[in-house]
Design a protein around this motif. Sequence first.
Motif, PDB file in Angstrom:
ATOM      1  N   ARG A 216      -4.880 -12.158  -1.097  1.00 50.75           N
ATOM      2  CA  ARG A 216      -4.958 -10.707  -1.227  1.00 50.75           C
ATOM      3  C   ARG A 216      -4.680  -9.986   0.087  1.00 50.75           C
ATOM      4  NH1 ARG A 216      -7.926  -6.952  -4.548  1.00 50.75           N
ATOM      5  NH2 ARG A 216      -8.511  -5.095  -3.371  1.00 50.75           N
ATOM      6  N   ASP A 289       0.105 -11.718 -18.238  1.00 49.08           N
ATOM      7  CA  ASP A 289      -0.251 -10.422 -17.642  1.00 49.08           C
ATOM      8  C   ASP A 289       0.703 -10.081 -16.494  1.00 49.08           C
ATOM      9  OD1 ASP A 289      -2.346 -10.122 -19.360  1.00 49.08           O
ATOM     10  OD2 ASP A 289      -3.914 -10.628 -17.906  1.00 49.08           O
ATOM     11  N   ALA A 290       0.971 -11.061 -15.643  1.00 48.50           N
ATOM     12  CA  ALA A 290       1.833 -10.825 -14.484  1.00 48.50           C
ATOM     13  C   ALA A 290       3.255 -10.472 -14.904  1.00 48.50           C
ATOM     14  CB  ALA A 290       1.834 -12.053 -13.580  1.00 48.50           C
ATOM     15  N   VAL A 293       3.262  -6.910 -15.711  1.00 49.71           N
ATOM     16  CA  VAL A 293       3.153  -6.102 -14.488  1.00 49.71           C
ATOM     17  C   VAL A 293       4.516  -5.933 -13.832  1.00 49.71           C
ATOM     18  CG1 VAL A 293       2.231  -6.054 -12.136  1.00 49.71           C
ATOM     19  CG2 VAL A 293       0.737  -6.681 -14.037  1.00 49.71           C
ATOM     20  N   ARG A 296       6.814  -3.634 -15.770  1.00 49.72           N
ATOM     21  CA  ARG A 296       6.440  -2.232 -15.547  1.00 49.72           C
ATOM     22  C   ARG A 296       6.921  -1.754 -14.178  1.00 49.72           C
ATOM     23  NH1 ARG A 296       0.466  -2.034 -14.424  1.00 49.72           N
ATOM     24  NH2 ARG A 296       1.197  -2.276 -12.271  1.00 49.72           N
ATOM     25  N   ARG A 314      -0.158  -1.075  -6.463  1.00 48.84           N
ATOM     26  CA  ARG A 314      -0.879  -1.345  -7.701  1.00 48.84           C
ATOM     27  C   ARG A 314      -0.377  -2.637  -8.346  1.00 48.84           C
ATOM     28  NH1 ARG A 314      -0.716   2.168 -13.251  1.00 48.84           N
ATOM     29  NH2 ARG A 314       1.498   1.789 -12.912  1.00 48.84           N
ATOM     30  N   ALA A 315       0.946  -2.862  -8.317  1.00 51.44           N
ATOM     31  CA  ALA A 315       1.503  -4.069  -8.924  1.00 51.44           C
ATOM     32  C   ALA A 315       1.032  -5.326  -8.196  1.00 51.44           C
ATOM     33  CB  ALA A 315       3.035  -3.997  -8.917  1.00 51.44           C
ATOM     34  N   LEU A 317      -1.755  -5.684  -6.537  1.00 52.76           N
ATOM     35  CA  LEU A 317      -3.162  -5.878  -6.905  1.00 52.76           C
ATOM     36  C   LEU A 317      -3.294  -6.424  -8.324  1.00 52.76           C
ATOM     37  CD1 LEU A 317      -4.689  -2.639  -5.351  1.00 52.76           C
ATOM     38  CD2 LEU A 317      -5.087  -4.979  -4.580  1.00 52.76           C
ATOM     39  N   ASP A 318      -2.442  -5.954  -9.230  1.00 52.77           N
ATOM     40  CA  ASP A 318      -2.500  -6.427 -10.619  1.00 52.77           C
ATOM     41  C   ASP A 318      -2.056  -7.877 -10.734  1.00 52.77           C
ATOM     42  OD1 ASP A 318      -3.436  -3.997 -11.431  1.00 52.77           O
ATOM     43  OD2 ASP A 318      -1.533  -3.275 -12.263  1.00 52.77           O
ATOM     44  N   VAL A 319      -1.059  -8.273  -9.948  1.00 49.15           N
ATOM     45  CA  VAL A 319      -0.631  -9.678  -9.952  1.00 49.15           C
ATOM     46  C   VAL A 319      -1.748 -10.567  -9.401  1.00 49.15           C
ATOM     47  CG1 VAL A 319       0.957 -11.334  -8.873  1.00 49.15           C
ATOM     48  CG2 VAL A 319       1.846  -9.233  -9.878  1.00 49.15           C
ATOM     49  N   ALA A 321      -4.909  -9.939  -9.551  1.00 49.67           N
ATOM     50  CA  ALA A 321      -5.951 -10.001 -10.585  1.00 49.67           C
ATOM     51  C   ALA A 321      -5.539 -10.929 -11.722  1.00 49.67           C
ATOM     52  CB  ALA A 321      -6.234  -8.597 -11.124  1.00 49.67           C
ATOM     53  N   ALA A 322      -4.253 -10.903 -12.071  1.00 49.51           N
ATOM     54  CA  ALA A 322      -3.770 -11.768 -13.151  1.00 49.51           C
ATOM     55  C   ALA A 322      -3.911 -13.240 -12.784  1.00 49.51           C
ATOM     56  CB  ALA A 322      -2.294 -11.445 -13.451  1.00 49.51           C
TER      57      ALA A 322
END
Length: 326
Positions: A216, A289-290, A293, A296, A314-315, A317-319, A321-322
């Motif tokens: 991260r 999920d990734a 992401v 999008r 945001r992407a 962070l979403d990756v 999290a995925a």
Amino acid sequence: MTVPATTPAPLHLVLGEEELLIERAVRAALDSARLADSTADLTRLRVSELTPPALAELVSPSLFSEGRVVALEAAQEASQEIADAILSYASQPADGIVLVVLHSGGGRSKAAKALPAALRKSGAEVTECAKLTRPADREAFVRHEVRTAGGRIDAAGVLALIDAVGSDLRELASAAAQLVADSGGSVDEEAVRRYHRGRADVTGFVVAEKAVAGDRAAALESMRWAMQIGVPHVLVADALADAVRTIARVAGAGRGNPNQMAGELGMPPWKIRKAQGQARGWGPDGLADAMRVVARLNAEVKGAAASPDYALERAVLDVLAARERR
């Protein structure tokens, strides 16, 4: 009924044109107001868009005694009528209202030019935010930022940091805080040089590799460096999409010899081998999920998002999290 331990100053004059210092002054006024009332909110309005009745409404106490911070921007553009309204209010400020007047120090009209002196006379708390044009001022700013972050820096480190980053205060503040965190608190010239040597090497592929690996801190740091040095948003988005899709394809193909799988997957063996290692940290739900992401993000960096920088962060962070989904 309990009386708040801290009563905020009702009137502030923020004088100057240094944007970072101005933002901090407004934030400090809001933080102070929230010590007395945690629900206090902030309203910002340019003086040229204001009328005396609108100002009166902004600074009128609410029926529920809710705290409020009102920031009047570009007060150097004030007309005689608005300047008079501001000073009339300043002579008898309302309880629970904090008025912050942002003024460059100049002025188009006689009334606007006279406003700072009149606000001082009314008892305004003054925060000087003049542009830091002298080298000595920028050096003092860097030392202050490092101390605020809990570190210390020697004279050579200060000069090296300004040389590496330039005169932009936002970048200097960000770099100072990051250096303190990375160096354990002690910043010298070598620490600055070591930290900034990596800037030119940041690419979209570096960002993507850190993100799919679940690192991260490194992913966000490299992404921000990429934005600062001007790596196109589309290139970062494409690299992130390629990394996620490669892992998904390799994971879906099952275990095998990379040399034998190369023809089937249309990838070089080294890339398959690398993706096999990365895939161990991913589950099928996380990969799904990734994939959504990065799809999008592709649209967002090509015009769908108001802020490509925000969309990228945001992407990432979403990756991350995925990846945590197993």
